[in-house]
Design a protein around this motif. Structure first.
Motif, PDB file in Angstrom:
ATOM      1  N   ALA A 171       0.830  -1.210   0.000  1.00  0.00           N
ATOM      2  CA  ALA A 171       0.000   0.000   0.000  1.00  0.00           C
ATOM      3  C   ALA A 171       0.865   1.261   0.000  1.00  0.00           C
ATOM      4  O   ALA A 171       0.572   2.236  -0.712  1.00  0.00           O
ATOM      5  CB  ALA A 171      -0.932  -0.010   1.212  1.00  0.00           C
ATOM      6  N   ILE A 172       1.927   1.252   0.787  1.00  0.00           N
ATOM      7  CA  ILE A 172       2.831   2.407   0.844  1.00  0.00           C
ATOM      8  C   ILE A 172       3.511   2.618  -0.502  1.00  0.00           C
ATOM      9  O   ILE A 172       3.600   3.748  -1.003  1.00  0.00           O
ATOM     10  CB  ILE A 172       3.853   2.222   1.977  1.00  0.00           C
ATOM     11  N   ASN A 173       3.991   1.539  -1.114  1.00  0.00           N
ATOM     12  CA  ASN A 173       4.643   1.657  -2.424  1.00  0.00           C
ATOM     13  C   ASN A 173       3.676   2.200  -3.467  1.00  0.00           C
ATOM     14  O   ASN A 173       4.043   3.059  -4.285  1.00  0.00           O
ATOM     15  CB  ASN A 173       5.179   0.301  -2.877  1.00  0.00           C
ATOM     16  N   ASP A 174       2.437   1.719  -3.450  1.00  0.00           N
ATOM     17  CA  ASP A 174       1.438   2.186  -4.414  1.00  0.00           C
ATOM     18  C   ASP A 174       1.106   3.659  -4.181  1.00  0.00           C
ATOM     19  O   ASP A 174       0.945   4.435  -5.139  1.00  0.00           O
ATOM     20  CB  ASP A 174       0.163   1.346  -4.312  1.00  0.00           C
ATOM     21  N   TRP A 175       0.982   4.048  -2.914  1.00  0.00           N
ATOM     22  CA  TRP A 175       0.667   5.439  -2.578  1.00  0.00           C
ATOM     23  C   TRP A 175       1.785   6.375  -3.039  1.00  0.00           C
ATOM     24  O   TRP A 175       1.534   7.422  -3.638  1.00  0.00           O
ATOM     25  CB  TRP A 175       0.457   5.550  -1.067  1.00  0.00           C
ATOM     26  N   GLU A 176       3.030   5.962  -2.785  1.00  0.00           N
ATOM     27  CA  GLU A 176       4.164   6.788  -3.189  1.00  0.00           C
ATOM     28  C   GLU A 176       4.293   6.858  -4.705  1.00  0.00           C
ATOM     29  O   GLU A 176       4.684   7.894  -5.257  1.00  0.00           O
ATOM     30  CB  GLU A 176       5.443   6.245  -2.555  1.00  0.00           C
ATOM     31  N   ARG A 177       3.952   5.769  -5.382  1.00  0.00           N
ATOM     32  CA  ARG A 177       3.985   5.803  -6.851  1.00  0.00           C
ATOM     33  C   ARG A 177       2.933   6.772  -7.383  1.00  0.00           C
ATOM     34  O   ARG A 177       3.188   7.534  -8.330  1.00  0.00           O
ATOM     35  CB  ARG A 177       3.756   4.402  -7.416  1.00  0.00           C
ATOM     36  N   HIS A 178       1.756   6.741  -6.773  1.00  0.00           N
ATOM     37  CA  HIS A 178       0.698   7.673  -7.156  1.00  0.00           C
ATOM     38  C   HIS A 178       1.167   9.119  -6.983  1.00  0.00           C
ATOM     39  O   HIS A 178       0.966   9.964  -7.874  1.00  0.00           O
ATOM     40  CB  HIS A 178      -0.537   7.410  -6.291  1.00  0.00           C
ATOM     41  N   LEU A 179       1.805   9.420  -5.865  1.00  0.00           N
ATOM     42  CA  LEU A 179       2.295  10.777  -5.629  1.00  0.00           C
ATOM     43  C   LEU A 179       3.341  11.168  -6.670  1.00  0.00           C
ATOM     44  O   LEU A 179       3.305  12.276  -7.231  1.00  0.00           O
ATOM     45  CB  LEU A 179       2.901  10.878  -4.222  1.00  0.00           C
ATOM     46  N   THR A 180       4.275  10.269  -6.933  1.00  0.00           N
ATOM     47  CA  THR A 180       5.343  10.550  -7.899  1.00  0.00           C
ATOM     48  C   THR A 180       4.777  10.795  -9.294  1.00  0.00           C
ATOM     49  O   THR A 180       5.209  11.723  -9.997  1.00  0.00           O
ATOM     50  CB  THR A 180       6.340   9.379  -7.934  1.00  0.00           C
ATOM     51  N   GLU A 181       3.825   9.985  -9.689  1.00  0.00           N
ATOM     52  CA  GLU A 181       3.245  10.131 -11.024  1.00  0.00           C
ATOM     53  C   GLU A 181       2.440  11.419 -11.164  1.00  0.00           C
ATOM     54  O   GLU A 181       2.142  11.839 -12.284  1.00  0.00           O
ATOM     55  CB  GLU A 181       2.363   8.921 -11.335  1.00  0.00           C
ATOM     56  N   ASN A 182       2.118  12.050 -10.042  1.00  0.00           N
ATOM     57  CA  ASN A 182       1.379  13.311 -10.071  1.00  0.00           C
ATOM     58  C   ASN A 182       2.264  14.513  -9.775  1.00  0.00           C
ATOM     59  O   ASN A 182       1.764  15.607  -9.480  1.00  0.00           O
ATOM     60  CB  ASN A 182       0.202  13.244  -9.099  1.00  0.00           C
ATOM     61  N   GLY A 183       3.584  14.315  -9.834  1.00  0.00           N
ATOM     62  CA  GLY A 183       4.499  15.445  -9.731  1.00  0.00           C
ATOM     63  C   GLY A 183       5.081  15.711  -8.361  1.00  0.00           C
ATOM     64  O   GLY A 183       5.707  16.751  -8.146  1.00  0.00           O
ATOM     65  N   PHE A 184       4.901  14.779  -7.425  1.00  0.00           N
ATOM     66  CA  PHE A 184       5.441  14.968  -6.075  1.00  0.00           C
ATOM     67  C   PHE A 184       6.583  13.981  -5.852  1.00  0.00           C
ATOM     68  O   PHE A 184       6.390  12.765  -5.896  1.00  0.00           O
ATOM     69  CB  PHE A 184       4.332  14.784  -5.035  1.00  0.00           C
ATOM     70  N   ARG A 185       7.750  14.514  -5.614  1.00  0.00           N
ATOM     71  CA  ARG A 185       8.951  13.690  -5.460  1.00  0.00           C
ATOM     72  C   ARG A 185       9.193  13.392  -3.990  1.00  0.00           C
ATOM     73  O   ARG A 185       9.020  14.270  -3.127  1.00  0.00           O
ATOM     74  CB  ARG A 185      10.161  14.424  -6.043  1.00  0.00           C
ATOM     75  N   LEU A 186       9.618  12.160  -3.702  1.00  0.00           N
ATOM     76  CA  LEU A 186       9.907  11.749  -2.333  1.00  0.00           C
ATOM     77  C   LEU A 186      11.409  11.599  -2.130  1.00  0.00           C
ATOM     78  O   LEU A 186      12.102  11.031  -2.978  1.00  0.00           O
ATOM     79  CB  LEU A 186       9.211  10.424  -2.002  1.00  0.00           C
TER      80      LEU A 186
END
Length: 317
Positions: A171-186
């Motif tokens: 779930a965490i990996n999917d959430w972070e991928r969603h953020l990255t694909e929308n322009g938010f870098r971690l």
């Protein structure tokens, strides 16, 4: 603006800290908390100043472009240096564009939602940098070491099976991928502290009256779970260092070196985004020229019509 040599130097500096996605991490064997790359503290202070300067420049660009956001997640054991890292690394930036969130015991309202809900409320806006002092990874660290905390999360029985931690990693990996694909870098940073250095820092907090407030008996109790935390960290790093949001393990026994690493990681991310100041269209440029003409016409007698332009013409001459 950073030149190519600076960009490459930063990239080469942080590469040994990166947890290769798909690799199996054994924290005690794979990463040395006392590592400092052969660097001396004086050289390190100079590099930190350079990093802070670059960070200030690129933060301004990030805000002006208003397209990307950056989230830095800081994880560490007690006395790992999270607060000091934030204070030193962010010392030169505009506080309006940086938001720091610390996550303590969840509130009743937070416990009435899924475990990622309270973290989602503190994500950065476009153009901003957010820092999580502890983060959503607490849900696979402290909660894993103390599974009794799951009782407060009101999970249905089917959500507490043997695959619980695997499901949370996914779930965490999917959430972070969603953020990255929308322009938010971690930027995910684990400050790796040795058990001996933690002992020294705890003693300092006890010995110095002005640091007594930072010490808690709970810190000693948590220290008893050292091996459990090392395993939880190792599993977390193995399962959640992804191509879109890799982990970086920063040696934390030397505070000055840890701060350089954190600064370099944040600067590297901003350099990779490479935000640009927006270009104005012809209509706006025409309006700017008209405004400039009107302002120059207001110059008092004997004053330069445009002091800024006059100063820079003189400098070029």
């Amino acid at each position: 603006m950073a030149d190519r040599q600076t960009v490459k130097r930063i990239a080469d500096f942080i590469e040994p800290l990166r947890v290769k996605p798909g690799s199996r991490v054994h924290l005690a064997k794979d990463f040395d908390p006392g590592f400092k790359g052969g660097m001396k503290k004086r050289e390190g202070v100079e590099l930190l100043h350079t990093g802070v300067k670059l960070l200030a420049e690129y933060q301004a660009r990030l805000a002006a472009q208003d397209t990307h956001g950056v989230l830095m997640c800081l994880q560490a054991l007690d006395a790992g240096g999270k607060d000091g890292t934030i204070r030193h690394v962010m010392s030169g930036v505009n506080p309006q564009g940086v938001h720091v969130s610390g996550f303590k015991v969840p509130s009743a309202e937070e416990l009435d939602h899924d475990y990622l809900w309270r973290y989602a409320q503190r994500l950065p806006a476009r153009g901003d940098i957010a820092i999580f002092n502890r983060s959503h990874y607490e849900e696979v660290l402290v909660v894993r070491v103390h599974p009794e905390l799951l009782d407060r999360q009101k999970l249905p029985p089917e959500a507490r099976g043997p695959d619980l931690w695997h499901h949370r990693y996914r779930a965490i990996n999917d959430w972070e991928r969603h953020l990255t694909e929308n322009g938010f870098r971690l930027v995910k940073v684990f400050l790796n502290l040795s058990k001996e250095e933690q002992r020294r820092r705890f003693l300092k907090r006890i010995d110095l009256p002005e640091k007594n407030w930072k010490f808690s008996a709970a810190d000693i109790r948590e220290r008893e779970y050292w091996d459990d935390y090392q395993k939880a960290f190792s599993d977390m790093l193995s399962a959640t260092s992804t191509p879109w949001a890799p982990w970086y393990v920063v040696p934390a026994d030397h505070k000055w070196f840890a701060r350089i690493c954190a600064s370099a990681l944040l600067v590297h991310t901003l350099l990779d985004i490479d935000p640009q100041y927006p270009e104005v269209d012809k209509k706006t440029r025409k309006a700017l020229r008209a405004a400039k003409h009107d302002l120059e016409a207001e110059a008092p007698e004997g004053a330069a019509r445009d002091p800024y332009a006059a100063k820079h013409r003189k400098g070029r001459g």
